[in-house]
Design an enzyme around this catalytic site. Structure first.
Site, PDB file in Angstrom:
ATOM      1  N   ARG A 148       0.870  -1.182   0.000  1.00 33.35           N
ATOM      2  CA  ARG A 148       0.000   0.000   0.000  1.00 33.35           C
ATOM      3  C   ARG A 148       0.905   1.229   0.000  1.00 33.35           C
ATOM      4  NH1 ARG A 148      -3.369  -2.771  -1.595  1.00 33.35           N
ATOM      5  NH2 ARG A 148      -5.431  -3.257  -0.752  1.00 33.35           N
ATOM      6  N   ASP A 164       4.206  -0.454  -7.121  1.00 32.04           N
ATOM      7  CA  ASP A 164       2.927  -0.770  -7.759  1.00 32.04           C
ATOM      8  C   ASP A 164       1.816   0.030  -7.092  1.00 32.04           C
ATOM      9  OD1 ASP A 164       1.292  -2.354  -9.591  1.00 32.04           O
ATOM     10  OD2 ASP A 164       0.484  -3.313  -7.787  1.00 32.04           O
ATOM     11  N   GLU A 193      -2.482   7.547  -4.892  1.00 31.10           N
ATOM     12  CA  GLU A 193      -2.902   6.891  -6.140  1.00 31.10           C
ATOM     13  C   GLU A 193      -4.392   7.055  -6.432  1.00 31.10           C
ATOM     14  OE1 GLU A 193      -1.815   2.738  -5.174  1.00 31.10           O
ATOM     15  OE2 GLU A 193      -3.948   2.255  -5.250  1.00 31.10           O
ATOM     16  N   HIS A 220      -0.918  -0.190  -9.749  1.00 36.48           N
ATOM     17  CA  HIS A 220      -1.660  -1.122  -8.892  1.00 36.48           C
ATOM     18  C   HIS A 220      -2.207  -2.294  -9.714  1.00 36.48           C
ATOM     19  CE1 HIS A 220      -3.662  -1.167  -4.710  1.00 36.48           C
ATOM     20  NE2 HIS A 220      -3.587  -2.400  -5.169  1.00 36.48           N
TER      21      HIS A 220
HETATM   22  P1  NAD Z   1      -1.445 -11.181   5.048  1.00 36.35           P
HETATM   23  O1  NAD Z   1      -2.458 -10.705   6.017  1.00 36.35           O
HETATM   24  O2  NAD Z   1      -1.434 -12.650   4.699  1.00 36.35           O
HETATM   25  O3  NAD Z   1       0.025 -10.800   5.562  1.00 36.35           O
HETATM   26  C1  NAD Z   1       0.371  -9.570   6.092  1.00 36.35           C
HETATM   27  C2  NAD Z   1       1.507  -9.793   7.073  1.00 36.35           C
HETATM   28  O4  NAD Z   1       1.953  -8.508   7.527  1.00 36.35           O
HETATM   29  C3  NAD Z   1       1.092 -10.605   8.311  1.00 36.35           C
HETATM   30  O5  NAD Z   1       1.991 -11.680   8.511  1.00 36.35           O
HETATM   31  C4  NAD Z   1       1.146  -9.584   9.439  1.00 36.35           C
HETATM   32  O6  NAD Z   1       1.521 -10.144  10.684  1.00 36.35           O
HETATM   33  C5  NAD Z   1       2.220  -8.639   8.907  1.00 36.35           C
HETATM   34  N1  NAD Z   1       2.201  -7.336   9.579  1.00 36.35           N
HETATM   35  C6  NAD Z   1       1.144  -6.640  10.100  1.00 36.35           C
HETATM   36  N2  NAD Z   1       1.572  -5.510  10.685  1.00 36.35           N
HETATM   37  C7  NAD Z   1       2.914  -5.480  10.526  1.00 36.35           C
HETATM   38  C8  NAD Z   1       3.925  -4.565  10.939  1.00 36.35           C
HETATM   39  N3  NAD Z   1       3.620  -3.472  11.641  1.00 36.35           N
HETATM   40  N4  NAD Z   1       5.205  -4.835  10.595  1.00 36.35           N
HETATM   41  C9  NAD Z   1       5.520  -5.976   9.915  1.00 36.35           C
HETATM   42  N5  NAD Z   1       4.606  -6.876   9.517  1.00 36.35           N
HETATM   43  C10 NAD Z   1       3.320  -6.638   9.823  1.00 36.35           C
HETATM   44  O7  NAD Z   1      -1.634 -10.297   3.750  1.00 36.35           O
HETATM   45  P2  NAD Z   1      -1.135 -10.613   2.262  1.00 36.35           P
HETATM   46  O8  NAD Z   1      -2.211 -11.331   1.520  1.00 36.35           O
HETATM   47  O9  NAD Z   1       0.226 -11.200   2.301  1.00 36.35           O
HETATM   48  O10 NAD Z   1      -1.086  -9.125   1.656  1.00 36.35           O
HETATM   49  C11 NAD Z   1      -0.173  -8.177   2.129  1.00 36.35           C
HETATM   50  C12 NAD Z   1      -0.580  -6.804   1.634  1.00 36.35           C
HETATM   51  O11 NAD Z   1      -0.420  -6.740   0.225  1.00 36.35           O
HETATM   52  C13 NAD Z   1      -2.072  -6.453   1.848  1.00 36.35           C
HETATM   53  O12 NAD Z   1      -2.282  -5.881   3.127  1.00 36.35           O
HETATM   54  C14 NAD Z   1      -2.359  -5.481   0.750  1.00 36.35           C
HETATM   55  O13 NAD Z   1      -2.201  -4.157   1.263  1.00 36.35           O
HETATM   56  C15 NAD Z   1      -1.279  -5.755  -0.294  1.00 36.35           C
HETATM   57  N6  NAD Z   1      -1.832  -6.229  -1.576  1.00 36.35           N
HETATM   58  C16 NAD Z   1      -1.513  -5.547  -2.705  1.00 36.35           C
HETATM   59  C17 NAD Z   1      -2.007  -5.988  -3.937  1.00 36.35           C
HETATM   60  C18 NAD Z   1      -1.658  -5.281  -5.227  1.00 36.35           C
HETATM   61  O14 NAD Z   1      -2.321  -5.535  -6.250  1.00 36.35           O
HETATM   62  N7  NAD Z   1      -0.650  -4.454  -5.273  1.00 36.35           N
HETATM   63  C19 NAD Z   1      -2.849  -7.117  -3.985  1.00 36.35           C
HETATM   64  C20 NAD Z   1      -3.129  -7.791  -2.793  1.00 36.35           C
HETATM   65  C21 NAD Z   1      -2.627  -7.343  -1.585  1.00 36.35           C
END
Ligand code: NAD
Length: 330
Positions: free
Chosen positions: A234, A258, A263, A295
């Site tokens: 994000r 991305d 955005e 994105h």
């Molecule tokens: P997820 O919930 O499986 O994993 C997120 C991880 O981040 C967890 O292990 C959590 O413990 C950790 N976390 C939370 N707070 C934290 C902190 N302060 N410091 C370090 N780690 C921390 O989520 P995911 O499916 O792996 O997705 C991750 C992120 O990717 C989503 O939150 C979303 O914002 C982003 N995303 C982007 C796209 C895109 O198209 N660019 C698509 C999907 C997801």
């Protein structure tokens, strides 16, 4: 169930229409994003479906409640754009698609890393113009390099596995240490060690008050000279102005994004005939070691099919009064 889809593009309409043949919901696709001006369009439905940059703040939720909306179905994983507390107070349920394809985002992360490193975007243009000179195209072996991943959830773990395949050492920081990540070969460490030791740093944590501007002037100062920074998570996890400073001082040698903190005013639209007024974004574009995609990390056929299936199932579960397995609570 009657559901209004805000902010839809041709690909959303295509994949949802196909998948809905099995669910038979009454879907109305709108192209306008959800915000205070468009919320009244939800009238007549029990549910709305929205995406990452739709505005689902307290004001909009109050408007939606007045129109009789009982369910907000996010067709994405992140939910930082929803005021969950306000939704709960109004009795509006919020559901999401927690995992549709971690491979799509992890593989796009690698696309950014490989393109920035081996400069294939520049080579492509040169060769098409008959310029076969190699000056300025020198990369480095990924093999043996150290990559620091912040956030080792679903996407972080898949990214780690791919990087291990390249022969990288993978360091990880997360607020919880997942066994799957350890089995993937991630060495958990503290943030300062990760900053100091990593040649490449990639962000895979959610945007929360704790991660807002996690990458700032101070954390950049702790990184290796010439670091590569990648953000497919994000935008606001990065303080963009601090990163621009890092690029100007050459502390950061590569930046792959991305996502971008502002955005919402740019991405997912064709602005090629308009004047882009965001000076910070335009400054980013002026660096030849910055690669930005709009994105699109999630945008694979597999992910779109999965998003449609889980979203429509979430709506069916709500309609039939079943447990909402993908509900997001405050
Ligand atoms: P997820 O919930 O499986 O994993 C997120 C991880 O981040 C967890 O292990 C959590 O413990 C950790 N976390 C939370 N707070 C934290 C902190 N302060 N410091 C370090 N780690 C921390 O989520 P995911 O499916 O792996 O997705 C991750 C992120 O990717 C989503 O939150 C979303 O914002 C982003 N995303 C982007 C796209 C895109 O198209 N660019 C698509 C999907 C997801």
């Amino acid at each position: 169930m009657d559901t209004i889809f805000f902010n839809t593009k041709v690909y959303d309409q295509q994949f949802f229409t196909e998948c809905n043949k099995q669910y038979n919901h009454q879907i109305r696709f709108l192209e306008v994003p959800l915000n205070e001006g468009t919320a009244p369009l939800a009238k007549g439905s029990r549910a709305i479906c929205v995406f990452v940059n739709d505005v689902v703040n307290s004001t909009v939720l109050h408007q939606l409640a007045e129109e009789g909306i009982e369910l907000v179905a996010l067709r994405c994983a992140g939910f930082n754009n929803v005021d969950l507390k306000a939704a709960a107070e109004l009795g509006i349920k919020v559901v999401r698609v927690p995992a549709y394809s971690p491979y799509a985002v992890a593989e796009h992360t690698l696309a950014l890393i490989l393109t920035l490193n081996r400069k294939t975007h520049r080579a492509y243009n040169r060769v098409r113009e008959g310029n076969f000179a190699l000056n300025g195209l020198i990369g480095f072996d990924l093999h043996g390099r150290t990559v620091g991943l912040i956030g080792l959830g679903k996407i972080g773990v898949v990214t780690a596995r791919i990087l291990k395949g390249f022969g990288c050492k993978v360091l990880g920081f997360d607020i919880q240490q997942d066994r799957e990540a350890q089995e993937a070969g991630v060495e958990f460490t503290d943030l300062d060690t990760l900053y100091a030791a990593s040649d490449i740093i990639s962000l895979h944590c959610p945007l929360t008050p704790k991660t807002h501007h996690l990458i700032n002037e101070e954390s950049i100062g702790k990184m290796k000279d010439g670091v590569m920074l990648i953000n497919t998570s994000r935008g606001a996890i990065i303080d963009t102005k601090a990163v621009i400073k890092g690029l100007k001082s050459e502390k950061i040698s590569y930046l792959g994004l991305d996502v971008y903190e502002e955005e919402g005013d740019l991405f997912f639209e064709d602005l090629s005939n308009k004047v882009i007024k965001d000076d910070v974004f335009m400054r980013l574009l002026s660096f030849n070691n910055v690669l930005i995609t709009g994105h699109q990390a999630f945008l694979t056929r597999d992910a779109l099919q999965s998003i449609a299936r889980v979203t429509l199932q979430n709506i069916t579960d709500f309609e039939q009064g079943r447990a909402l397995v993908n509900q997001v609570l405050p």
